[in-house]
Enzyme design. Sequence first.
Site, PDB file in Angstrom:
ATOM      1  N   ARG A 290       9.987 -10.425 -42.985  1.00  0.00           N
ATOM      2  CA  ARG A 290      11.129  -9.505 -42.931  1.00  0.00           C
ATOM      3  C   ARG A 290      11.155  -8.491 -44.062  1.00  0.00           C
ATOM      4  NH1 ARG A 290      14.418 -14.715 -42.158  1.00  0.00           N
ATOM      5  NH2 ARG A 290      12.604 -15.291 -43.395  1.00  0.00           N
TER       6      ARG A 290
ATOM      7  N   GLY B 148     -11.119  -1.208 -31.759  1.00  0.00           N
ATOM      8  CA  GLY B 148     -12.002  -0.066 -31.551  1.00  0.00           C
ATOM      9  C   GLY B 148     -12.303  -0.029 -30.067  1.00  0.00           C
ATOM     10  N   HIS B 149     -11.674   0.883 -29.357  1.00  0.00           N
ATOM     11  CA  HIS B 149     -11.819   0.943 -27.900  1.00  0.00           C
ATOM     12  C   HIS B 149     -12.648   2.167 -27.526  1.00  0.00           C
ATOM     13  CE1 HIS B 149      -7.973  -1.691 -27.281  1.00  0.00           C
ATOM     14  NE2 HIS B 149      -8.906  -2.284 -27.996  1.00  0.00           N
TER      15      HIS B 149
ATOM     16  N   ARG C 253     -20.383  -3.615 -37.702  1.00  0.00           N
ATOM     17  CA  ARG C 253     -21.073  -4.893 -37.951  1.00  0.00           C
ATOM     18  C   ARG C 253     -21.779  -5.379 -36.684  1.00  0.00           C
ATOM     19  NH1 ARG C 253     -16.206  -8.556 -40.062  1.00  0.00           N
ATOM     20  NH2 ARG C 253     -15.169  -7.386 -38.404  1.00  0.00           N
TER      21      ARG C 253
ATOM     22  N   GLN D 101      -7.962  -6.677 -29.175  1.00  0.00           N
ATOM     23  CA  GLN D 101      -8.636  -7.936 -29.497  1.00  0.00           C
ATOM     24  C   GLN D 101      -8.816  -8.762 -28.213  1.00  0.00           C
ATOM     25  OE1 GLN D 101      -5.726  -7.143 -31.962  1.00  0.00           O
ATOM     26  NE2 GLN D 101      -7.412  -5.811 -32.542  1.00  0.00           N
TER      27      GLN D 101
ATOM     28  N   THR E 207     -11.290  -6.992 -40.477  1.00  0.00           N
ATOM     29  CA  THR E 207     -11.777  -5.609 -40.427  1.00  0.00           C
ATOM     30  C   THR E 207     -11.332  -4.834 -41.668  1.00  0.00           C
ATOM     31  OG1 THR E 207      -9.802  -4.908 -39.224  1.00  0.00           O
ATOM     32  CG2 THR E 207     -11.714  -5.542 -37.895  1.00  0.00           C
TER      33      THR E 207
ATOM     34  N   ASP F 226     -24.915  -5.029 -16.552  1.00  0.00           N
ATOM     35  CA  ASP F 226     -26.228  -4.376 -16.690  1.00  0.00           C
ATOM     36  C   ASP F 226     -27.030  -4.931 -17.867  1.00  0.00           C
ATOM     37  OD1 ASP F 226     -23.973  -2.989 -18.024  1.00  0.00           O
ATOM     38  OD2 ASP F 226     -25.568  -1.785 -18.944  1.00  0.00           O
TER      39      ASP F 226
ATOM     40  N   THR G 244      -6.919 -12.953 -35.321  1.00  0.00           N
ATOM     41  CA  THR G 244      -6.164 -11.836 -35.859  1.00  0.00           C
ATOM     42  C   THR G 244      -4.712 -12.297 -36.030  1.00  0.00           C
ATOM     43  OG1 THR G 244      -5.761  -9.464 -35.673  1.00  0.00           O
ATOM     44  CG2 THR G 244      -5.614 -10.727 -33.619  1.00  0.00           C
TER      45      THR G 244
ATOM     46  N   ASP H 140     -13.622  -6.691 -27.794  1.00  0.00           N
ATOM     47  CA  ASP H 140     -14.744  -5.817 -27.452  1.00  0.00           C
ATOM     48  C   ASP H 140     -15.294  -6.053 -26.047  1.00  0.00           C
ATOM     49  OD1 ASP H 140     -14.481  -4.839 -30.037  1.00  0.00           O
ATOM     50  OD2 ASP H 140     -15.962  -6.259 -30.840  1.00  0.00           O
ATOM     51  N   GLU H 141     -14.455  -6.490 -25.153  1.00  0.00           N
ATOM     52  CA  GLU H 141     -14.910  -6.770 -23.789  1.00  0.00           C
ATOM     53  C   GLU H 141     -15.155  -5.478 -23.006  1.00  0.00           C
ATOM     54  OE1 GLU H 141     -12.123  -7.974 -25.126  1.00  0.00           O
ATOM     55  OE2 GLU H 141     -12.161 -10.165 -25.077  1.00  0.00           O
ATOM     56  N   GLY H 142     -14.575  -4.372 -23.499  1.00  0.00           N
ATOM     57  CA  GLY H 142     -14.700  -3.094 -22.768  1.00  0.00           C
ATOM     58  C   GLY H 142     -13.343  -2.624 -22.260  1.00  0.00           C
ATOM     59  N   LYS H 143     -12.291  -3.051 -22.956  1.00  0.00           N
ATOM     60  CA  LYS H 143     -10.919  -2.710 -22.540  1.00  0.00           C
ATOM     61  C   LYS H 143     -10.711  -1.198 -22.460  1.00  0.00           C
ATOM     62  CE  LYS H 143      -9.506  -5.180 -26.053  1.00  0.00           C
ATOM     63  NZ  LYS H 143     -10.744  -5.856 -26.450  1.00  0.00           N
TER      64      LYS H 143
ATOM     65  N   SER I 195     -18.530  -3.848 -14.095  1.00  0.00           N
ATOM     66  CA  SER I 195     -18.921  -2.664 -14.851  1.00  0.00           C
ATOM     67  C   SER I 195     -20.416  -2.729 -15.134  1.00  0.00           C
ATOM     68  CB  SER I 195     -18.112  -2.609 -16.150  1.00  0.00           C
ATOM     69  OG  SER I 195     -18.546  -1.535 -16.940  1.00  0.00           O
TER      70      SER I 195
HETATM   71  P1  GDP Z   1     -13.009  -2.814 -26.370  1.00  0.00           P
HETATM   72  O1  GDP Z   1     -12.649  -3.061 -27.789  1.00  0.00           O
HETATM   73  O2  GDP Z   1     -12.664  -3.977 -25.487  1.00  0.00           O
HETATM   74  O3  GDP Z   1     -12.462  -1.538 -25.837  1.00  0.00           O
HETATM   75  O4  GDP Z   1     -14.596  -2.706 -26.313  1.00  0.00           O
HETATM   76  P2  GDP Z   1     -15.523  -1.869 -27.361  1.00  0.00           P
HETATM   77  O5  GDP Z   1     -15.390  -0.445 -27.059  1.00  0.00           O
HETATM   78  O6  GDP Z   1     -15.289  -2.321 -28.738  1.00  0.00           O
HETATM   79  O7  GDP Z   1     -16.945  -2.438 -26.986  1.00  0.00           O
HETATM   80  C1  GDP Z   1     -17.464  -2.321 -25.707  1.00  0.00           C
HETATM   81  C2  GDP Z   1     -18.811  -1.587 -25.812  1.00  0.00           C
HETATM   82  O8  GDP Z   1     -19.525  -1.730 -24.621  1.00  0.00           O
HETATM   83  C3  GDP Z   1     -18.640  -0.098 -26.008  1.00  0.00           C
HETATM   84  O9  GDP Z   1     -19.742   0.373 -26.749  1.00  0.00           O
HETATM   85  C4  GDP Z   1     -18.678   0.442 -24.596  1.00  0.00           C
HETATM   86  O10 GDP Z   1     -19.122   1.801 -24.522  1.00  0.00           O
HETATM   87  C5  GDP Z   1     -19.693  -0.471 -23.972  1.00  0.00           C
HETATM   88  N1  GDP Z   1     -19.508  -0.775 -22.552  1.00  0.00           N
HETATM   89  C6  GDP Z   1     -18.344  -0.928 -21.855  1.00  0.00           C
HETATM   90  N2  GDP Z   1     -18.632  -1.312 -20.586  1.00  0.00           N
HETATM   91  C7  GDP Z   1     -19.966  -1.399 -20.488  1.00  0.00           C
HETATM   92  C8  GDP Z   1     -20.859  -1.767 -19.436  1.00  0.00           C
HETATM   93  O11 GDP Z   1     -20.475  -2.136 -18.335  1.00  0.00           O
HETATM   94  N3  GDP Z   1     -22.197  -1.737 -19.735  1.00  0.00           N
HETATM   95  C9  GDP Z   1     -22.670  -1.374 -20.952  1.00  0.00           C
HETATM   96  N4  GDP Z   1     -23.989  -1.380 -21.142  1.00  0.00           N
HETATM   97  N5  GDP Z   1     -21.847  -1.005 -21.953  1.00  0.00           N
HETATM   98  C10 GDP Z   1     -20.527  -1.038 -21.729  1.00  0.00           C
HETATM   99  P1  IMO Z   2     -10.827  -4.746 -30.036  1.00  0.00           P
HETATM  100  O1  IMO Z   2      -9.430  -4.334 -29.631  1.00  0.00           O
HETATM  101  C1  IMO Z   2     -13.333  -7.696 -32.012  1.00  0.00           C
HETATM  102  C2  IMO Z   2     -11.675  -9.727 -35.498  1.00  0.00           C
HETATM  103  C3  IMO Z   2     -12.276  -9.434 -36.859  1.00  0.00           C
HETATM  104  C4  IMO Z   2     -12.010 -10.752 -37.564  1.00  0.00           C
HETATM  105  C5  IMO Z   2     -10.655 -11.171 -37.023  1.00  0.00           C
HETATM  106  C6  IMO Z   2      -9.478 -10.806 -37.915  1.00  0.00           C
HETATM  107  O2  IMO Z   2     -11.731  -3.626 -30.329  1.00  0.00           O
HETATM  108  O3  IMO Z   2     -11.363  -5.740 -29.078  1.00  0.00           O
HETATM  109  P2  IMO Z   2      -8.245  -8.534 -38.543  1.00  0.00           P
HETATM  110  O4  IMO Z   2      -8.773  -7.268 -39.100  1.00  0.00           O
HETATM  111  O5  IMO Z   2      -7.556  -8.411 -37.234  1.00  0.00           O
HETATM  112  O6  IMO Z   2      -7.417  -9.307 -39.525  1.00  0.00           O
HETATM  113  O7  IMO Z   2      -9.563  -9.442 -38.304  1.00  0.00           O
HETATM  114  O8  IMO Z   2     -10.518 -10.511 -35.780  1.00  0.00           O
HETATM  115  N1  IMO Z   2     -11.212  -8.528 -34.767  1.00  0.00           N
HETATM  116  C7  IMO Z   2     -11.841  -8.034 -33.687  1.00  0.00           C
HETATM  117  N2  IMO Z   2     -12.994  -8.404 -33.096  1.00  0.00           N
HETATM  118  N3  IMO Z   2     -12.600  -6.708 -31.484  1.00  0.00           N
HETATM  119  C8  IMO Z   2     -11.429  -6.350 -32.042  1.00  0.00           C
HETATM  120  O9  IMO Z   2     -10.594  -5.460 -31.470  1.00  0.00           O
HETATM  121  C9  IMO Z   2     -11.021  -6.990 -33.231  1.00  0.00           C
HETATM  122  N4  IMO Z   2      -9.962  -6.868 -34.056  1.00  0.00           N
HETATM  123  C10 IMO Z   2     -10.079  -7.823 -34.983  1.00  0.00           C
HETATM  124  O10 IMO Z   2     -13.643  -9.157 -36.750  1.00  0.00           O
HETATM  125  O11 IMO Z   2     -12.950 -11.709 -37.154  1.00  0.00           O
HETATM  126 MG    MG Z   3     -13.561  -3.009 -29.679  1.00  0.00          MG
END
Ligand code: GDP
Ligand code: IMO
Ligand code: MG
Length: 420
Positions: free
Chosen positions: A143, A40-41, A301, A222, A129, A331, A237, A13-16, A409
């Site tokens: 396999r 979830g991107h 969550r 992830q 998840t 920000d 994961t 969830d870094e913002g990929k 960002s």
């Molecule tokens: P991903 O899984 O790495 O693609 O990241 P997620 O989409 O799960 O979570 C990132 C969250 O931060 C999303 O709600 C984005 O819309 C939001 N986001 C991404 N970059 C920024 C930023 O620079 N500032 C803020 N406030 N939100 C951001």
């Molecule tokens: P993105 O690509 C954050 C976490 C789950 C759990 C562990 C194992 O959006 O960054 P799994 O369903 O893979 O067996 O769950 O990994 N997890 C994530 N946390 N971002 C994700 O993906 C994740 N995908 C799995 O919360 O702790």
């Molecule tokens: Mg995500």
Amino acid sequence: MKIDILLGLQWGDEGKGKIVDALAPEYDVIARFQGGPNAGHTIKFNNTKHVLHLIPSGIFHEGKTNVIGNGLVLDPVVFRQEVESLGIDLGRVRDRLLISVKAHLIMPTHKLLDAAHEASLGDSKIGSTLRGIGPAYTDKTSRGGIRVGDLFRKDFADLYKTRVGEHLRMLKGYGYDQNLQALEAEWFEAAEFLKQFNTVNADYYIDRSLTDGKRILAEGAQGTMLDIDFGTYPFVTSSNTVAAGACTGLGVAPARVGEVFGIFKAYCTRVGSGPFPTELNDEDGQRMRDLGNEYGATTGRPRRCGWLDLPALKYAIMINGVTRLFMMKADVLSSFGEIKICTSYTVNGTQVSELPYCLADIERLNYHTMPGWNCEISKFQKWDELPAELRSYIKYIEKETGVPITIVSVGPDRWATIYR
Ligand code: GDP
Ligand code: IMO
Ligand code: MG
């Protein structure tokens, strides 16, 4: 040509999604290499928000090819829902998307097994998840998995049945007696839907594309701290989220890897269970969650929040061979008077800057404190506009890691991205 890799350096969830979408104009091909619908991107532009789980984050750009690599586990039901909610004409999605015949399929019973396994763990739940990720990768490794290419085999129904028989026996062992009728009807319909898409030997496609001079960006899911080998095992994961995973998840030789873009939040978050050294269970943590809207894009969550963890970040940079850092969500820290950075841990009374084998052995965290920037930065467009305190924070991280930060960002929108 070489393939560039973009991946998460923390717990996901870094913002990929946001950055892959922002960088997509510079590439011809965007290819996901591991994970599945656990991801979830989020992408925001034109006042709309999209959350992608399986489809690579270049899908909103005309003329780009998006590849679902062999390293993924693909749930046809999620795939169908996702395609139908993109708001893009189906024919266009088909033109923009290629699916590896070697990607594995998540079956309805994988999801049931995921839930049954989690329930059996009691207090030591992984916090999965519940998308069937672990059981699907387990079948791959043992396999017994079924793959996208198998959908076209005449004996597919038999293959499927054999696998389901095994799963049902396992479910019975967990005390579940499941009727699969409705789930299977939906799954088989979705599998037919999937078959209309271009399924290819993605490995050959990537090879040809590189030879033809196409620019390819590999998109991770992830993050490094969730990697099956290098993450906080067993709270991880089931795939290799690290740079090496791009090689195995797409069929790319290591010598063909170019840049490795490591993406991290200006702080840290984690969703699900497991160790998180810098976690804040206080007002600051709650403030990060509120300001950063830190709620899971897949499960909703609340995400756990804490300060930046430099030993963990340095470890991730080392494992991935990161060549450039992108700092996200700067920000969110704008109203904090002080910014803290964990620089080392105390383990057995000794100060260490390496991640210990067992994170529970950490007795104390040692922090460096810096002044906050106390101003709204989300409208800024240029590097020079960034406040001096934020630039000091950036400089400090660059000095500690030895890697340049070339993107900051400042908001969720595609345009809220500052390039150096
Ligand atoms: P991903 O899984 O790495 O693609 O990241 P997620 O989409 O799960 O979570 C990132 C969250 O931060 C999303 O709600 C984005 O819309 C939001 N986001 C991404 N970059 C920024 C930023 O620079 N500032 C803020 N406030 N939100 C951001
Ligand atoms: P993105 O690509 C954050 C976490 C789950 C759990 C562990 C194992 O959006 O960054 P799994 O369903 O893979 O067996 O769950 O990994 N997890 C994530 N946390 N971002 C994700 O993906 C994740 N995908 C799995 O919360 O702790
Ligand atoms: Mg995500």
